[in-house]
Design an enzyme around this catalytic site. Structure first.
Site, PDB file in Angstrom:
ATOM      1  N   ARG A  61     -56.617 101.050 -23.868  1.00 43.14           N
ATOM      2  CA  ARG A  61     -57.686 101.925 -23.401  1.00 43.14           C
ATOM      3  C   ARG A  61     -57.471 102.296 -21.932  1.00 43.14           C
ATOM      4  NH1 ARG A  61     -61.773  99.644 -22.408  1.00 43.14           N
ATOM      5  NH2 ARG A  61     -61.137  97.475 -22.688  1.00 43.14           N
ATOM      6  N   LYS A 203     -63.585 101.963 -29.870  1.00 38.66           N
ATOM      7  CA  LYS A 203     -64.501 101.582 -28.803  1.00 38.66           C
ATOM      8  C   LYS A 203     -65.460 102.714 -28.430  1.00 38.66           C
ATOM      9  CE  LYS A 203     -63.197  97.350 -28.390  1.00 38.66           C
ATOM     10  NZ  LYS A 203     -64.031  96.294 -29.030  1.00 38.66           N
ATOM     11  N   HIS A 223     -70.401  92.181 -28.807  1.00 36.01           N
ATOM     12  CA  HIS A 223     -68.943  92.201 -28.851  1.00 36.01           C
ATOM     13  C   HIS A 223     -68.490  90.810 -29.296  1.00 36.01           C
ATOM     14  CE1 HIS A 223     -64.860  92.742 -26.625  1.00 36.01           C
ATOM     15  NE2 HIS A 223     -64.792  93.223 -27.858  1.00 36.01           N
ATOM     16  N   SER A 241     -60.767  90.417 -24.886  1.00 37.67           N
ATOM     17  CA  SER A 241     -59.459  90.544 -25.525  1.00 37.67           C
ATOM     18  C   SER A 241     -58.556  89.380 -25.147  1.00 37.67           C
ATOM     19  CB  SER A 241     -58.803  91.863 -25.096  1.00 37.67           C
ATOM     20  OG  SER A 241     -57.518  91.990 -25.653  1.00 37.67           O
ATOM     21  N   LYS A 245     -61.014  85.865 -30.609  1.00 38.97           N
ATOM     22  CA  LYS A 245     -62.075  86.267 -31.529  1.00 38.97           C
ATOM     23  C   LYS A 245     -61.563  86.486 -32.946  1.00 38.97           C
ATOM     24  CE  LYS A 245     -63.930  89.968 -29.895  1.00 38.97           C
ATOM     25  NZ  LYS A 245     -62.844  90.211 -28.915  1.00 38.97           N
ATOM     26  N   THR A 246     -60.515  87.293 -33.070  1.00 32.72           N
ATOM     27  CA  THR A 246     -59.985  87.617 -34.393  1.00 32.72           C
ATOM     28  C   THR A 246     -59.345  86.400 -35.033  1.00 32.72           C
ATOM     29  OG1 THR A 246     -59.614  89.920 -33.753  1.00 32.72           O
ATOM     30  CG2 THR A 246     -58.380  89.100 -35.651  1.00 32.72           C
ATOM     31  N   ASP A 260     -64.998  91.746 -34.602  1.00 37.27           N
ATOM     32  CA  ASP A 260     -65.134  92.293 -33.248  1.00 37.27           C
ATOM     33  C   ASP A 260     -66.499  92.856 -32.877  1.00 37.27           C
ATOM     34  OD1 ASP A 260     -63.738  92.819 -30.754  1.00 37.27           O
ATOM     35  OD2 ASP A 260     -63.832  94.936 -31.261  1.00 37.27           O
ATOM     36  N   ARG A 325     -50.623  95.777 -31.759  1.00 36.35           N
ATOM     37  CA  ARG A 325     -51.819  95.690 -32.604  1.00 36.35           C
ATOM     38  C   ARG A 325     -51.515  96.039 -34.062  1.00 36.35           C
ATOM     39  NH1 ARG A 325     -56.997  94.002 -30.464  1.00 36.35           N
ATOM     40  NH2 ARG A 325     -56.873  94.230 -28.199  1.00 36.35           N
TER      41      ARG A 325
END
Length: 534
Positions: A61, A203, A223, A241, A245-246, A260, A325
């Site tokens: 991003r 996003k 988030h 990030s 989390k994932t 997410d 990714r």
């Protein structure tokens, strides 16, 4: 081989604003989108059948190029800051016309209807218009997919228009440089120009939901990732990030709700999305089997390279970017919860990757400490992940998601605090970062240890163990945990140089306190008392 064009109904065609486009390819299947990407030379299949593409100039991003149109709706509701930058309605209209003219000249454009929010009470219908077929595949993977019957009566709430190949003129368009992501709440449109990075679309929708749901629907957007145990207990994982989390929500013994973006209502937790967007750098089958096996036909892999002479992805290679990714539909995870809705949470985990190596790997937080950590949103970037970063770089991102929060962070913190209190939720801080020393000296916390600590917390096995209070940060640290060596739980004991640990802990505490200065006004004494001792 030629591929037929699926023409849109005339009224739908007019809605897109692409009146002169020669070919609009609507609602194609993943296989058709893969074939289109291969046909135009913008992708290669891996040996597992996943489509591997490069997103071009941008591999992440570009937060400095994200804008929200400042108008009568947003002037007094958006928290204007370095993440929520204003742009005029006039410049929005100019950028919209530039994108429209650009797309109309292309031989084909890809259009998809999809939606966000698994709870039908809050569903938002989205039309995505793409210059690239692989961007459209990303939308298929990441958003929820309407049935054929739902498509017959589809009414668009929001539109996303993506033109990676368009270079804007900053002097004319009011932007910082040639690329921009622009949100207009009045026009319910997101414009993306100059960047092929797929995360801008994801996003962008997350940003608008973080405005609509808390402000208009009075429910908390988060988030976070979430999963649910066999007895229906939901766990929520907040984190920036790279904190896990994932990875940590993809637990083979629990149902994955999502990785997410979620909302917490009065009676459930629901996923905004229909897919996962996982980092692949250093991915292995042993450590992350669910993600590893999701890289198959229909999955979209970004900015990776192959092992020379093969079509096997080299997950160790970060030469294009560390931010490699993969996106894939949620049902690629074997134990995904469908629909992606869970019960009210019983446990919350705040994930941080502490590259200084001083925070405990697991600690239990009081309500005041939980609010302090949520408002702080701490993690650390390590050397090598960004140009110019030569030592751990602390990052404080309010509510673990400041770049995506259009409202003041206090709005989300107040809602979370009330929900934690009303539901008597256990809150834990998990350090997935370094132990035995800082980055460069110590080692990254073993994933198996982190999983064991989280499992113990979820199963109540930390309820009756002894705890001690961390002398600097104040949280309660368990003396023992099944499956984890006792000394690992006490970060100071893992350092050979205890004095160096003390100095680094004091340094990090000072960073916390300095960052929190801007949030002190109006907060309770309980939250302020949770500050570390620097």
């Amino acid at each position: 081989m030629s591929y037929p064009t699926i023409l849109l109904p005339r009224d739908l065609l007019v809605q897109t604003g692409l009146r002169n486009s020669s070919s609009i390819r609507y609602q194609l299947s993943p296989d058709e989108l893969v074939q289109d990407s291969l046909r135009i030379g913008e992708g290669v299949l891996s040996d597992t059948g996943a489509l591997v593409i490069r997103t071009g100039e941008f591999t992440g991003r570009s937060p400095k190029d994200k804008f929200i149109v400042k108008d009568e709706l947003t002037a007094d509701t958006v928290h204007w800051n370095e993440f929520n930058q204003p742009i005029s309605e006039e410049h929005y209209s100019i950028i919209h016309r530039e994108i429209q003219k650009y797309l109309e000249k292309l031989p084909e454009v890809w259009v998809r209807d999809c939606y966000a929010c698994a709870d039908p009470r809050y569903r938002i219908n989205i039309r995505v218009i793409n210059e690239k077929p692989w961007n459209n595949l990303f939308a298929y993977n990441m958003f929820l997919r309407p049935t054929d019957e739902e498509l017959d009566n589809f009414k668009t709430d929001w539109t996303v228009i993506s033109a990676p190949g368009l270079r804007l003129d900053p002097a004319v368009c009011g932007t910082r440089q040639h690329n921009a992501s622009v949100v207009s709440f009045k026009h319910r449109t997101i414009l993306i120009a100059g960047s092929g990075y797929t995360g801008e679309t994801k996003k962008g929708i997350f940003t608008i939901l973080n405005y609509i749901l808390p402000l208009e629907k009075k429910i908390l957007s988060m988030h976070c990732s979430a999963n649910m145990g066999e007895d229906g207990d939901t766990a929520v994982f907040f984190g920036l990030s790279g904190t896990g989390k994932t990875t940590l929500s993809a637990d083979p013994n629990r149902k994955l709700i999502g990785d997410d973006e979620h909302a917490w209502t009065d009676d459930n937790v629901f996923n905004f999305e229909g897919g996962c967007y996982a980092k692949t750098i250093h991915l292995t089958e042993e450590k992350e089997p669910e993600i590893f096996h999701a890289i198959r036909p229909g999955a979209l892999v970004e900015n990776t390279v192959f092992i020379p002479g093969t079509n096997t992805i080299d997950f160790e290679d970060g030469s294009i970017t560390e931010n490699t990714r993969v996106s894939y539909p949620l049902h690629y995870i074997s134990n995904a919860q469908e629909p992606s809705i869970g019960n009210l949470p019983k446990n919350i985990f705040f994930l941080t990757c502490d590259a200084f190596g001083v925070l405990p790997p697991i600690s239990r937080l009081t309500p005041g400490q939980a609010m302090y950590q949520f408002i702080s949103g701490y993690t650390a970037k390590v050397a090598g992940t960004e140009a110019g970063v030569t030592e751990p770089k602390p990052t404080f991102s309010a509510c673990f998601g400041a770049p995506f929060l259009p409202l003041h962070p206090g709005a989300y913190a107040d809602m979370l605090g009330k929900k934690m209190q009303d539901n008597k939720v256990n809150v834990w801080l998990i350090n997935t970062g370094w132990t035995g020393g800082p980055y460069g000296t110590g080692n990254r916390m073993k994933l198996s240890y982190t999983r064991a600590m989280i499992t113990a917390a979820l199963e109540g096995k930390l309820n009756d163990v002894a705890y001690h209070t961390d002398p600097v940060f104040g949280m309660s640290v368990p003396a023992s945990c099944p499956g984890v060596p006792d000394n690992i739980l006490q970060p100071r004991e893992t350092w050979a140089d205890k004095k160096a640990y003390d100095e680094k802990a004091t340094y990090l505490a000072g960073l916390f306190n300095k960052n929190f200065e801007k949030y002190k006004d109006g907060l309770s004494e309980e939250i302020l008392a949770a500050a570390p001792r620097s």
